[in-house]
Motif scaffolding. Structure first.
Motif, PDB file in Angstrom:
ATOM      1  N   PRO A  73     -24.932  50.189   3.048  1.00 53.30           N
ATOM      2  CA  PRO A  73     -25.425  51.654   3.756  1.00 53.30           C
ATOM      3  C   PRO A  73     -25.395  52.904   2.947  1.00 53.30           C
ATOM      4  CG  PRO A  73     -23.560  50.513   4.960  1.00 53.30           C
ATOM      5  CD  PRO A  73     -23.856  49.716   3.622  1.00 53.30           C
ATOM      6  N   LEU A  74     -24.198  53.017   2.132  1.00 52.04           N
ATOM      7  CA  LEU A  74     -24.259  54.242   1.440  1.00 52.04           C
ATOM      8  C   LEU A  74     -25.082  54.233   0.219  1.00 52.04           C
ATOM      9  CD1 LEU A  74     -22.479  56.656   0.493  1.00 52.04           C
ATOM     10  CD2 LEU A  74     -21.192  55.025  -1.042  1.00 52.04           C
ATOM     11  N   VAL A  75     -25.668  53.012  -0.492  1.00 50.98           N
ATOM     12  CA  VAL A  75     -26.635  53.059  -1.431  1.00 50.98           C
ATOM     13  C   VAL A  75     -27.883  53.407  -0.755  1.00 50.98           C
ATOM     14  CG1 VAL A  75     -27.851  51.778  -3.126  1.00 50.98           C
ATOM     15  CG2 VAL A  75     -25.325  51.661  -3.136  1.00 50.98           C
ATOM     16  N   TYR A  76     -28.180  53.151   0.605  1.00 55.06           N
ATOM     17  CA  TYR A  76     -29.470  53.428   1.072  1.00 55.06           C
ATOM     18  C   TYR A  76     -29.521  54.971   1.443  1.00 55.06           C
ATOM     19  CZ  TYR A  76     -31.492  48.537   1.937  1.00 55.06           C
ATOM     20  OH  TYR A  76     -31.982  47.387   1.623  1.00 55.06           O
ATOM     21  N   ALA A  77     -28.474  55.380   2.008  1.00 49.16           N
ATOM     22  CA  ALA A  77     -28.000  56.578   2.171  1.00 49.16           C
ATOM     23  C   ALA A  77     -28.279  57.553   0.943  1.00 49.16           C
ATOM     24  CB  ALA A  77     -26.966  57.364   2.927  1.00 49.16           C
ATOM     25  N   LYS A  78     -27.889  57.183  -0.072  1.00 41.81           N
ATOM     26  CA  LYS A  78     -28.033  57.916  -1.372  1.00 41.81           C
ATOM     27  C   LYS A  78     -29.443  57.906  -1.692  1.00 41.81           C
ATOM     28  CE  LYS A  78     -23.441  57.626  -2.982  1.00 41.81           C
ATOM     29  NZ  LYS A  78     -22.395  57.579  -4.207  1.00 41.81           N
ATOM     30  N   GLY A 117     -31.915  57.571  -0.027  1.00 37.85           N
ATOM     31  CA  GLY A 117     -32.763  58.299   1.066  1.00 37.85           C
ATOM     32  C   GLY A 117     -32.799  59.937   0.757  1.00 37.85           C
ATOM     33  N   HIS A 118     -31.404  60.123   0.281  1.00 35.90           N
ATOM     34  CA  HIS A 118     -31.338  61.800  -0.005  1.00 35.90           C
ATOM     35  C   HIS A 118     -31.898  61.979  -1.328  1.00 35.90           C
ATOM     36  CE1 HIS A 118     -28.993  64.929  -2.310  1.00 35.90           C
ATOM     37  NE2 HIS A 118     -28.961  65.383  -1.039  1.00 35.90           N
ATOM     38  N   SER A 119     -32.295  61.118  -2.409  1.00 32.61           N
ATOM     39  CA  SER A 119     -33.071  61.425  -3.387  1.00 32.61           C
ATOM     40  C   SER A 119     -34.524  61.488  -3.130  1.00 32.61           C
ATOM     41  CB  SER A 119     -32.928  60.140  -4.539  1.00 32.61           C
ATOM     42  OG  SER A 119     -31.740  60.381  -5.228  1.00 32.61           O
ATOM     43  N   PHE A 120     -34.865  60.619  -2.099  1.00 34.44           N
ATOM     44  CA  PHE A 120     -36.346  60.553  -1.478  1.00 34.44           C
ATOM     45  C   PHE A 120     -36.559  61.934  -0.630  1.00 34.44           C
ATOM     46  CE2 PHE A 120     -36.728  55.833  -1.155  1.00 34.44           C
ATOM     47  CZ  PHE A 120     -37.871  55.699  -2.226  1.00 34.44           C
ATOM     48  N   LEU A 121     -35.686  62.514  -0.329  1.00 35.26           N
ATOM     49  CA  LEU A 121     -35.625  63.882   0.500  1.00 35.26           C
ATOM     50  C   LEU A 121     -35.770  64.932  -0.447  1.00 35.26           C
ATOM     51  CD1 LEU A 121     -35.737  64.953   3.046  1.00 35.26           C
ATOM     52  CD2 LEU A 121     -33.095  65.455   3.103  1.00 35.26           C
ATOM     53  N   LYS A 122     -35.073  64.694  -1.772  1.00 31.12           N
ATOM     54  CA  LYS A 122     -35.242  65.830  -2.837  1.00 31.12           C
ATOM     55  C   LYS A 122     -36.389  65.692  -3.469  1.00 31.12           C
ATOM     56  CE  LYS A 122     -31.075  67.775  -2.743  1.00 31.12           C
ATOM     57  NZ  LYS A 122     -30.989  69.266  -2.674  1.00 31.12           N
ATOM     58  N   LEU A 123     -37.313  64.377  -3.481  1.00 31.21           N
ATOM     59  CA  LEU A 123     -38.462  64.440  -3.796  1.00 31.21           C
ATOM     60  C   LEU A 123     -39.483  64.771  -2.990  1.00 31.21           C
ATOM     61  CD1 LEU A 123     -38.037  60.989  -5.735  1.00 31.21           C
ATOM     62  CD2 LEU A 123     -38.293  63.246  -6.861  1.00 31.21           C
ATOM     63  N   LYS A 124     -39.198  65.393  -1.702  1.00 31.19           N
ATOM     64  CA  LYS A 124     -40.049  65.738  -0.659  1.00 31.19           C
ATOM     65  C   LYS A 124     -40.831  64.527  -0.048  1.00 31.19           C
ATOM     66  CE  LYS A 124     -40.479  70.475  -2.124  1.00 31.19           C
ATOM     67  NZ  LYS A 124     -38.979  70.896  -2.283  1.00 31.19           N
ATOM     68  N   LYS A 125     -39.926  63.491   0.417  1.00 29.78           N
ATOM     69  CA  LYS A 125     -40.619  62.306   0.730  1.00 29.78           C
ATOM     70  C   LYS A 125     -39.648  61.975   1.990  1.00 29.78           C
ATOM     71  CE  LYS A 125     -42.495  60.234  -3.466  1.00 29.78           C
ATOM     72  NZ  LYS A 125     -42.701  59.214  -4.433  1.00 29.78           N
ATOM     73  N   PRO A 126     -39.882  62.841   2.806  1.00 27.96           N
ATOM     74  CA  PRO A 126     -39.094  62.506   4.196  1.00 27.96           C
ATOM     75  C   PRO A 126     -39.301  61.316   5.105  1.00 27.96           C
ATOM     76  CG  PRO A 126     -40.871  64.190   4.573  1.00 27.96           C
ATOM     77  CD  PRO A 126     -40.901  63.905   3.134  1.00 27.96           C
ATOM     78  N   ASN A 127     -40.323  60.483   4.894  1.00 30.29           N
ATOM     79  CA  ASN A 127     -40.658  59.413   5.695  1.00 30.29           C
ATOM     80  C   ASN A 127     -39.877  58.304   4.814  1.00 30.29           C
ATOM     81  OD1 ASN A 127     -42.204  60.379   7.757  1.00 30.29           O
ATOM     82  ND2 ASN A 127     -43.842  60.619   6.573  1.00 30.29           N
ATOM     83  N   ALA A 184     -28.216  60.158 -12.438  1.00 23.16           N
ATOM     84  CA  ALA A 184     -29.455  60.695 -12.325  1.00 23.16           C
ATOM     85  C   ALA A 184     -29.632  61.598 -11.179  1.00 23.16           C
ATOM     86  CB  ALA A 184     -30.350  59.497 -12.178  1.00 23.16           C
ATOM     87  N   ALA A 185     -29.119  61.146  -9.914  1.00 20.80           N
ATOM     88  CA  ALA A 185     -29.229  62.162  -8.821  1.00 20.80           C
ATOM     89  C   ALA A 185     -28.603  63.446  -8.990  1.00 20.80           C
ATOM     90  CB  ALA A 185     -28.402  61.508  -7.433  1.00 20.80           C
ATOM     91  N   SER A 186     -27.056  63.315  -9.621  1.00 18.97           N
ATOM     92  CA  SER A 186     -26.513  64.736  -9.893  1.00 18.97           C
ATOM     93  C   SER A 186     -27.070  65.447 -10.851  1.00 18.97           C
ATOM     94  CB  SER A 186     -24.976  64.439 -10.358  1.00 18.97           C
ATOM     95  OG  SER A 186     -24.925  63.837 -11.777  1.00 18.97           O
ATOM     96  N   THR A 187     -27.698  65.090 -11.725  1.00 19.05           N
ATOM     97  CA  THR A 187     -28.601  65.979 -12.805  1.00 19.05           C
ATOM     98  C   THR A 187     -29.865  66.224 -12.390  1.00 19.05           C
ATOM     99  OG1 THR A 187     -29.404  64.218 -13.988  1.00 19.05           O
ATOM    100  CG2 THR A 187     -27.472  64.805 -14.826  1.00 19.05           C
ATOM    101  N   GLY A 188     -30.328  65.894 -11.087  1.00 17.91           N
ATOM    102  CA  GLY A 188     -31.481  66.458 -10.487  1.00 17.91           C
ATOM    103  C   GLY A 188     -32.826  65.497 -10.978  1.00 17.91           C
ATOM    104  N   ASP A 189     -32.683  64.268 -11.516  1.00 15.51           N
ATOM    105  CA  ASP A 189     -33.621  63.457 -11.842  1.00 15.51           C
ATOM    106  C   ASP A 189     -33.535  62.567 -10.771  1.00 15.51           C
ATOM    107  OD1 ASP A 189     -35.552  61.793 -13.076  1.00 15.51           O
ATOM    108  OD2 ASP A 189     -34.617  61.578 -14.759  1.00 15.51           O
ATOM    109  N   HIS A 190     -34.341  62.987  -9.533  1.00 11.20           N
ATOM    110  CA  HIS A 190     -34.358  62.124  -8.484  1.00 11.20           C
ATOM    111  C   HIS A 190     -35.257  60.924  -8.412  1.00 11.20           C
ATOM    112  CE1 HIS A 190     -31.380  64.486  -6.312  1.00 11.20           C
ATOM    113  NE2 HIS A 190     -32.117  65.581  -6.939  1.00 11.20           N
ATOM    114  N   ALA A 191     -36.341  61.065  -9.035  1.00  6.59           N
ATOM    115  CA  ALA A 191     -37.267  59.937  -9.539  1.00  6.59           C
ATOM    116  C   ALA A 191     -36.575  58.818 -10.100  1.00  6.59           C
ATOM    117  CB  ALA A 191     -38.489  60.273 -10.349  1.00  6.59           C
TER     118      ALA A 191
END
Length: 127
Positions: free
Chosen positions: A31-36, A38-48, A8-15
């Motif tokens: 840790p890796l899953v949390y980071a991934k 987090g990256h999807s949240f960032l792509k959704l413009k949810k920096p916090n 889903a992340a690789s196809t751009g479906d970050h939600a």
């Protein structure tokens, strides 16, 4: 589940990726899953939310280059440039350290493979 999240992340479906990563975290936090996520949240413009996940990943693995990169990018998004610079510099340093360790390991493996091949040749000659 992890595969679905990454797909889903690789196809751009970050939600969808956030939902799937959340399911993975509930079953097996890492840790890796949390980071991934987090990256999807960032792509959704949810920096916090991205920072919260990156902080959790870093608390579990202080050397997580991905989490440092996510947190640095989120800090930059929020205009916290000094914090962003520190996190991104730390991520670059961790990546450089990992690359150096990889190079050393590859060199050692190559030398061991040559020794093994030489040993096999000696055995063949002795036969």
């Amino acid at each position: 589940m992890g595969t679905a999240a990454s797909e889903a992340a690789s196809t751009g479906d970050h939600a969808k990726a956030v939902e799937a990563f959340t399911e993975v975290i509930q079953l097996m936090p890492s840790p890796l899953v949390y980071a991934k996520r987090g990256h999807s949240f960032l792509k959704l413009k949810k920096p916090n939310a991205a920072i919260r996940d990156a902080d959790k990943a870093i608390s579990l693995n202080p050397d997580s280059a991905k989490a440092l990169r996510v947190r640095g990018s989120a800090q930059r998004f929020l205009g916290n440039y000094e914090a962003a610079q520190k996190d991104l510099a730390d991520a670059r340093a961790e990546i450089a350290e990992l690359q150096s360790a990889k190079d050393v390991a590859e060199d050692r493996l190559s030398r061991m493979q040559h020794k093994l091949k030489d040993s096999e040749l000696e055995l063949d000659d002795a036969s």
